[in-house]
Design a protein around this motif. Structure first.
Motif, short mmCIF file in Angstrom:
data_model
loop_
_atom_site.label_atom_id
_atom_site.label_comp_id
_atom_site.label_asym_id
_atom_site.label_seq_id
_atom_site.Cartn_x
_atom_site.Cartn_y
_atom_site.Cartn_z
N MET A 1 0.82 -1.36 -0.01
CA MET A 1 0.11 0.07 -0.15
C MET A 1 0.91 1.23 0.01
O MET A 1 1.83 1.23 0.52
CB MET A 1 -0.85 -0.01 1.27
N GLU A 5 -2.96 5.27 0.79
CA GLU A 5 -3.99 4.38 0.93
C GLU A 5 -3.79 3.77 2.36
O GLU A 5 -5.16 3.40 2.84
CB GLU A 5 -3.36 2.87 -0.06
N ILE A 6 -2.74 3.84 3.05
CA ILE A 6 -2.61 3.56 4.43
C ILE A 6 -3.27 4.26 5.07
O ILE A 6 -4.37 4.00 6.11
CB ILE A 6 -1.11 3.37 4.94
N GLU A 8 -5.99 6.26 4.29
CA GLU A 8 -7.32 6.10 4.10
C GLU A 8 -7.75 4.80 4.66
O GLU A 8 -9.07 4.92 5.29
CB GLU A 8 -7.56 5.86 2.31
N ARG A 9 -7.00 4.00 4.69
CA ARG A 9 -7.54 2.78 5.43
C ARG A 9 -7.78 2.75 7.06
O ARG A 9 -8.78 2.31 7.56
CB ARG A 9 -6.36 1.62 5.12
N GLN A 10 -6.78 3.56 7.39
CA GLN A 10 -7.00 3.91 8.98
C GLN A 10 -8.26 4.76 9.54
O GLN A 10 -8.63 4.50 10.12
CB GLN A 10 -5.53 4.54 9.49
N ALA A 12 -11.00 4.54 7.75
CA ALA A 12 -11.86 3.79 7.38
C ALA A 12 -12.28 2.95 8.87
O ALA A 12 -13.24 2.95 9.14
CB ALA A 12 -11.91 2.96 6.32
N PHE A 13 -11.08 2.37 9.27
CA PHE A 13 -11.07 1.80 10.56
C PHE A 13 -11.66 2.62 11.52
O PHE A 13 -12.41 2.32 12.41
CB PHE A 13 -9.73 1.03 10.96
N GLY A 21 -8.13 -3.02 13.81
CA GLY A 21 -7.96 -2.90 12.56
C GLY A 21 -7.23 -1.32 12.36
O GLY A 21 -6.09 -1.38 11.85
N LEU A 25 -2.46 -0.65 11.66
CA LEU A 25 -1.78 0.10 10.53
C LEU A 25 -0.63 1.07 11.20
O LEU A 25 0.02 1.83 10.46
CB LEU A 25 -2.68 1.08 9.86
N GLU A 100 5.24 0.77 5.43
CA GLU A 100 3.69 0.50 5.41
C GLU A 100 2.93 0.51 6.69
O GLU A 100 1.98 -0.16 6.78
CB GLU A 100 3.60 -0.63 4.78
N THR A 101 3.50 1.28 7.73
CA THR A 101 2.96 1.65 8.93
C THR A 101 3.02 2.93 9.06
O THR A 101 3.88 3.72 8.83
CB THR A 101 3.50 0.66 10.12
#
Length: 109
Positions: A1, A5-6, A8-10, A12-13, A21, A25, A100-101
């Motif tokens: 990712m 994207e990372i 955006e994903r966090q 969403a969580f 979740g 990240l 990626e974190t």
């Protein structure tokens, strides 16, 4: 990712109140900073998880991205956070991503 994207994903969580979740990240040695303070507010994933445990129980907690930019491994968001007991607020957030974190977060309030 990639970094966007990372982040955006966090988000969403965060909005789903999915603590595990969300924490997945972030780096083990994550640091959370307030840019107006010299010392980190939070250091390490254990303290980070504890900081978000109670707020995630609030079904009204929600963050909306008002603006975003990214440069290399940094993502800078302007967010509107709603549903907090102390009221809604706007904040700037700088995410520093490595391997990626999310390694560091800097809040501007």
């Amino acid at each position: 990712m990639n970094p966007v994207e990372i982040v955006e994903r966090q988000l969403a969580f965060y909005n789903a109140h999915d603590l595990e979740g969300f924490c997945s990240l972030y780096a083990q040695d994550v640091q959370i900073h307030n840019l107006s303070a010299s010392d980190p507010l939070i250091t390490g994933k254990t303290a980070f998880r504890e900081r978000y445990r109670i707020p995630f129980r609030n079904p009204n907690l929600h963050a909306t991205i008002l603006a975003r930019m990214s440069m290399d491994n940094f993502v800078i968001d302007r967010e509107l956070v709603t549903g907090r007991p102390e009221g809604d607020f706007s904040t700037g957030v700088i995410y520093h991503i490595e391997n990626e974190t999310i390694l560091q977060v800097f809040f501007i309030r």
